[in-house]
Design an enzyme around this catalytic site. Structure first.
Site, PDB file in Angstrom:
ATOM      1  N   PRO A 159       0.830  -1.207   0.000  1.00 24.70           N
ATOM      2  CA  PRO A 159       0.000   0.000   0.000  1.00 24.70           C
ATOM      3  C   PRO A 159       0.870   1.265   0.000  1.00 24.70           C
ATOM      4  O   PRO A 159       1.856   1.316   0.746  1.00 24.70           O
ATOM      5  CB  PRO A 159      -0.826  -0.104   1.279  1.00 24.70           C
ATOM      6  N   PRO A 160       0.544   2.258  -0.845  1.00 31.30           N
ATOM      7  CA  PRO A 160       1.351   3.482  -0.850  1.00 31.30           C
ATOM      8  C   PRO A 160       1.060   4.344   0.373  1.00 31.30           C
ATOM      9  O   PRO A 160       0.015   4.192   1.014  1.00 31.30           O
ATOM     10  CB  PRO A 160       0.893   4.193  -2.135  1.00 31.30           C
ATOM     11  N   ALA A 162       2.026   4.341   3.359  1.00 33.37           N
ATOM     12  CA  ALA A 162       1.653   3.594   4.550  1.00 33.37           C
ATOM     13  C   ALA A 162       2.872   3.161   5.367  1.00 33.37           C
ATOM     14  O   ALA A 162       2.774   2.312   6.231  1.00 33.37           O
ATOM     15  CB  ALA A 162       0.824   2.376   4.156  1.00 33.37           C
ATOM     16  N   LEU A 164       5.427   1.413   4.382  1.00 33.72           N
ATOM     17  CA  LEU A 164       5.972   0.090   4.040  1.00 33.72           C
ATOM     18  C   LEU A 164       6.955   0.145   2.872  1.00 33.72           C
ATOM     19  O   LEU A 164       7.283  -0.878   2.275  1.00 33.72           O
ATOM     20  CB  LEU A 164       4.831  -0.892   3.722  1.00 33.72           C
ATOM     21  N   SER A 166       6.731   1.509  -0.180  1.00 29.39           N
ATOM     22  CA  SER A 166       6.180   1.216  -1.513  1.00 29.39           C
ATOM     23  C   SER A 166       6.977   1.889  -2.641  1.00 29.39           C
ATOM     24  O   SER A 166       7.322   1.245  -3.640  1.00 29.39           O
ATOM     25  CB  SER A 166       4.702   1.612  -1.519  1.00 29.39           C
ATOM     26  N   ALA A 168      10.126   2.951  -2.735  1.00 31.17           N
ATOM     27  CA  ALA A 168      11.464   2.364  -2.895  1.00 31.17           C
ATOM     28  C   ALA A 168      11.367   0.991  -3.555  1.00 31.17           C
ATOM     29  O   ALA A 168      12.202   0.631  -4.392  1.00 31.17           O
ATOM     30  CB  ALA A 168      12.146   2.254  -1.535  1.00 31.17           C
ATOM     31  N   ALA A 169      10.338   0.229  -3.174  1.00 28.56           N
ATOM     32  CA  ALA A 169      10.208  -1.124  -3.730  1.00 28.56           C
ATOM     33  C   ALA A 169       9.878  -1.064  -5.225  1.00 28.56           C
ATOM     34  O   ALA A 169      10.424  -1.835  -6.026  1.00 28.56           O
ATOM     35  CB  ALA A 169       9.131  -1.893  -2.974  1.00 28.56           C
ATOM     36  N   ASP A 210      15.024   3.503   3.495  1.00 32.08           N
ATOM     37  CA  ASP A 210      14.068   2.697   2.715  1.00 32.08           C
ATOM     38  C   ASP A 210      14.758   2.020   1.534  1.00 32.08           C
ATOM     39  O   ASP A 210      14.654   0.799   1.345  1.00 32.08           O
ATOM     40  CB  ASP A 210      12.929   3.573   2.174  1.00 32.08           C
TER      41      ASP A 210
HETATM   42  O1  PMV Z   1       8.869   5.950   3.990  1.00 31.79           O
HETATM   43  P1  PMV Z   1       8.489   5.797   5.405  1.00 31.79           P
HETATM   44  O2  PMV Z   1       7.140   6.281   5.712  1.00 31.79           O
HETATM   45  O3  PMV Z   1       8.771   4.422   5.893  1.00 31.79           O
HETATM   46  O4  PMV Z   1       9.449   6.748   6.292  1.00 31.79           O
HETATM   47  C1  PMV Z   1      10.804   6.625   6.246  1.00 31.79           C
HETATM   48  C2  PMV Z   1      11.401   6.838   7.583  1.00 31.79           C
HETATM   49  C3  PMV Z   1      11.654   8.255   8.034  1.00 31.79           C
HETATM   50  O5  PMV Z   1      12.642   8.141   9.035  1.00 31.79           O
HETATM   51  C4  PMV Z   1      10.406   8.861   8.643  1.00 31.79           C
HETATM   52  C5  PMV Z   1      12.154   9.163   6.919  1.00 31.79           C
HETATM   53  C6  PMV Z   1      13.545   8.821   6.427  1.00 31.79           C
HETATM   54  O6  PMV Z   1      13.904   9.340   5.367  1.00 31.79           O
HETATM   55  O7  PMV Z   1      14.283   8.069   7.087  1.00 31.79           O
END
Ligand code: PMV
Length: 371
Positions: A159-160, A162, A164, A166, A168-169, A210
């Site tokens: 899910p975007p 959220a 998780l 999404s 980057a994947a 991520d």
């Molecule tokens: O993409 P998310 O929602 O998993 O957030 C990444 C983690 C943060 O520490 C909030 C941002 C970052 O760039 O590390």
């Protein structure tokens, strides 16, 4: 005797005939006509629409299998989100149960089909900051290749917005598929670096956690600007990932934390230091297999995240339900404000806590094991 030029002329003429005939057949079909019109509308370019239609329909007849595929997992942050942006350590792990996938099909132009978003992107004409077009361009630049005549079909179960991973994947899946399509290799660090460039569009100033965990596909100890360090997981850890159903773009939560830090740097530096200490203790607990300590550290990390202003009533309600049902600890994972939380559970409590989370309103609960 037939001259070579005549043979090539005859082949070209026959191919032209096949193409014209195929296009004619396509246009005659009502469904394809509708598709053609839609593409024309989207691309406002009849020629491109014609090409895209030819690609999608005829190419699939000739090529029942994609030329290449790539995949990448989702991710959770176990400890240290937000503080990681400010140089403190964090721990993240891949989530193999949800994945993004990319397939490469032959086509007349370089297009990306984002199937879940119902979007088709013509890479050569896309906006500079279109994330999907950007990752395709970056891979071509890195490999010194022109844009290939490919239709890159992208799907994702993640899910975007959220938490998780999404974005980057999806980027990583595209990179991996393109590498396979070009028959080239890049190591995980290089894949991660390419994806990081796209993460900047989603996040503003991402820490890079991520793209790292998704590209390496293993639990990582991460400090911004340093290569990730894999570490030993003494015993399998059972986590439940519960979705609040509240979309929360990372960029907004990260921007709000930045503004709060600018207004009160002393307080926020203390919160980040405390989160960094918790990440260090958590790593020791993971390496020793001390799940009880790990649960307490999650709760402590969550209290810090709430003080940073990134928790929400939905997250707090679900975390309470998980703890009441026997979870060892619970915290939000990712940017917060919504998205997903994670709960650490004993193996024999997975079902019970999962049911409690669903009853408390989680829109979906994924069980995953970090090993
Ligand atoms: O993409 P998310 O929602 O998993 O957030 C990444 C983690 C943060 O520490 C909030 C941002 C970052 O760039 O590390």
């Amino acid at each position: 005797m037939i001259a070579f030029s005549e043979v090539s002329f005859n082949i070209t003429a026959s191919l032209d005939f096949v193409k014209t005939f195929t296009n004619m057949m396509i246009k005659l079909s009502w469904r394809n006509r509708a598709f053609y019109d839609k593409m024309k509308e989207v691309s406002s370019d009849a020629d491109a629409a014609q090409k895209a239609m030819t690609s999608s329909h005829t190419m699939r007849t000739f090529f029942p299998q994609p030329l290449a595929r790539g995949e990448a997992p989702g991710k959770i942050i176990l400890f240290g989100e937000h503080a990681v942006v400010y140089g403190r350590p964090a721990i993240a792990a891949p989530v193999q149960q949800v994945r993004a996938r990319a397939e490469i099909w032959p086509a007349d132009a370089c297009v990306v089909d984002a199937v879940d978003l119902n979007r088709r992107i013509f890479v050569a004409r896309a906006r500079r900051n279109d994330p999907l077009a950007l990752i395709v361009r970056l891979v071509c630049e890195r490999l010194h290749r022109p844009l290939p005549r490919w239709r890159i079909r992208v799907t994702s179960e993640i899910p975007p917005a959220a938490g998780l991973g999404s974005g980057a994947a999806i980027s990583t899946a595209v990179v991996r598929a393109m590498l396979a399509g070009f028959d080239e290799e890049l190591d995980n660090a290089e894949v991660s670096a390419l994806v990081y460039e796209v993460e900047k569009i989603y996040h503003g100033a991402p820490s890079g956690i991520d793209n790292t965990v998704v590209a390496y596909e293993q639990p990582v100890w991460f400090v911004r600007g340093q290569p990730p360090r894999p570490f030993a997981v003494a015993r399998p850890l059972h986590w439940l990932i519960a979705d609040t159903g509240v979309a929360s773009p990372t960029r907004i939560a990260v921007g709000d934390v930045r503004r709060a830090w600018e207004q009160d740097p002393a307080r926020f530096e203390m919160l980040f230091d405390a989160a960094g200490d918790i990440a260090r203790q958590a790593r020791t607990a993971i390496e020793k297999g001390d799940v009880a300590a790990l649960g307490l550290l999650m709760d402590a990390n969550q209290r810090l995240l709430a003080e940073m202003g990134v928790s929400s009533p939905e997250l707090e309600r679900l975390m309470r339900a998980a703890r009441d049902a026997g979870a060892l600890g619970a915290k939000l994972s990712g940017a917060g404000r919504g998205g997903n939380l994670i709960a650490l559970v004993h193996e024999d409590q997975v079902e019970r806590v999962q049911q409690a989370l669903l009853r408390a309103g989680a829109v979906r609960v994924i069980a995953t094991i970090v090993r």
